[in-house]
Design a protein around this motif. Structure first.
Motif, PDB file in Angstrom:
ATOM      1  N   GLU A 289      71.789 -31.000 -27.450  1.00 24.64           N
ATOM      2  CA  GLU A 289      70.491 -31.909 -27.617  1.00 24.64           C
ATOM      3  C   GLU A 289      70.375 -32.732 -28.808  1.00 24.64           C
ATOM      4  O   GLU A 289      69.954 -33.860 -28.844  1.00 24.64           O
ATOM      5  CB  GLU A 289      69.246 -30.954 -27.245  1.00 24.64           C
ATOM      6  N   ILE A 290      70.580 -32.182 -30.102  1.00 22.84           N
ATOM      7  CA  ILE A 290      70.645 -32.795 -31.413  1.00 22.84           C
ATOM      8  C   ILE A 290      71.798 -33.817 -31.482  1.00 22.84           C
ATOM      9  O   ILE A 290      71.469 -34.884 -31.578  1.00 22.84           O
ATOM     10  CB  ILE A 290      70.935 -31.822 -32.349  1.00 22.84           C
TER      11      ILE A 290
ATOM     12  N   ARG B 248      73.014 -35.240 -28.845  1.00 23.19           N
ATOM     13  CA  ARG B 248      72.691 -36.491 -27.811  1.00 23.19           C
ATOM     14  C   ARG B 248      72.066 -37.517 -28.606  1.00 23.19           C
ATOM     15  O   ARG B 248      72.506 -38.990 -28.452  1.00 23.19           O
ATOM     16  CB  ARG B 248      71.915 -35.936 -26.887  1.00 23.19           C
ATOM     17  N   ARG B 249      71.123 -36.977 -29.494  1.00 25.88           N
ATOM     18  CA  ARG B 249      70.336 -38.179 -30.532  1.00 25.88           C
ATOM     19  C   ARG B 249      71.467 -38.641 -31.581  1.00 25.88           C
ATOM     20  O   ARG B 249      71.178 -39.840 -31.702  1.00 25.88           O
ATOM     21  CB  ARG B 249      68.945 -37.325 -30.819  1.00 25.88           C
ATOM     22  N   PHE B 250      71.682 -37.843 -32.226  1.00 19.38           N
ATOM     23  CA  PHE B 250      72.677 -38.243 -33.354  1.00 19.38           C
ATOM     24  C   PHE B 250      73.825 -39.095 -32.840  1.00 19.38           C
ATOM     25  O   PHE B 250      74.075 -40.309 -33.488  1.00 19.38           O
ATOM     26  CB  PHE B 250      73.125 -37.224 -34.240  1.00 19.38           C
TER      27      PHE B 250
ATOM     28  N   ARG C 196      73.951 -41.189 -30.274  1.00 20.38           N
ATOM     29  CA  ARG C 196      73.592 -42.371 -30.214  1.00 20.38           C
ATOM     30  C   ARG C 196      73.515 -43.354 -31.289  1.00 20.38           C
ATOM     31  O   ARG C 196      73.975 -44.609 -31.369  1.00 20.38           O
ATOM     32  CB  ARG C 196      72.171 -42.526 -29.456  1.00 20.38           C
ATOM     33  N   GLN C 197      72.993 -42.658 -32.431  1.00 19.78           N
ATOM     34  CA  GLN C 197      72.904 -43.310 -33.602  1.00 19.78           C
ATOM     35  C   GLN C 197      74.267 -43.375 -34.279  1.00 19.78           C
ATOM     36  O   GLN C 197      74.810 -44.938 -34.740  1.00 19.78           O
ATOM     37  CB  GLN C 197      72.141 -42.488 -34.703  1.00 19.78           C
TER      38      GLN C 197
END
Ligand code: HEM
Length: 161
Positions: free
Chosen positions: A53-54, A56-58, A60-61
């Motif tokens: 979950e973490i 997935r966000r990082f 993208r960045q």
């Protein structure tokens, strides 16, 4: 008619390059030294789902920072006419930057979507802690490599290469 001020392209390219490297490698350092060790406090079955979950966000960045680092690096290379240094003893720092960039581009754009996440989930379904430790080890190796490349880039660009 007053002439438009010329944009300082070189400093802007270097600033974009350094900022993207800072955000990319800094994020990776945070995941390696804070997130992955902290996950050990969760129940074993939740560790890898929480990581994904973490990530997935990082992730993208990180894809954006990798693209900006590559584009600004290519711009610097062309403007400084450093292509001739590549593949020579004095240009090893340049080769190291490009190789590290290529490794990450492959990981983020090809290996993760194609199979890495799936394999990790399969492994985590058998043993969540073993999967976390494997992930931590991989991140430690990548972070050590990144710090080495940053140090080599600064030394090389400052003429110590
Ligand atoms: C396609 C990939 C890349 C290319 C073509 C590239 C190219 C360049 C070029 C031409 C410079 C300017 C050197 C100078 O001012 O003389 C530079 C600076 C720098 N690059 Fe890269 N780079 C790439 C990826 C990376 C990566 C992945 C990192 C770090 C992990 C990195 C870290 C740095 C740093 C720290 C500097 C500043 C050095 C200084 O001015 O002291 N670069 N890069």
């Amino acid at each position: 008619m007053t002439a438009l001020p010329r944009l300082p392209i070189m400093p802007l390219l270097l600033a974009a390059h350094i900022l993207s490297v800072v955000l990319w490698i800094g994020g990776m350092a945070f995941v390696t030294t804070v997130v992955l060790p902290a996950l050990a406090r969760l129940p074993a079955g939740q560790r890898i789902p929480a990581f994904l979950e973490i990530e997935r966000r990082f992730g993208r960045q990180a894809r954006v920072w990798v693209l900006i680092a590559g584009a600004s690096g290519a711009g610097l290379l062309a403007r400084l006419h450093l292509e001739g240094l590549m593949g020579t003893a004095h240009g090893l720092w340049l080769d190291a930057m490009i190789a590290f960039w290529g490794l990450f581009a492959l990981l983020l754009f090809v290996a993760e979507p194609a199979f890495l996440h799936r394999r990790l989930q399969e492994r985590a379904s058998r043993d969540g802690e073993a999967a976390r430790v494997l992930l931590l080890r991989g991140h430690v190796v990548l972070l050590a490599l990144a710090l080495f490349v940053v140090a080599a880039a600064v030394l090389g660009a400052q003429g110590a290469g």
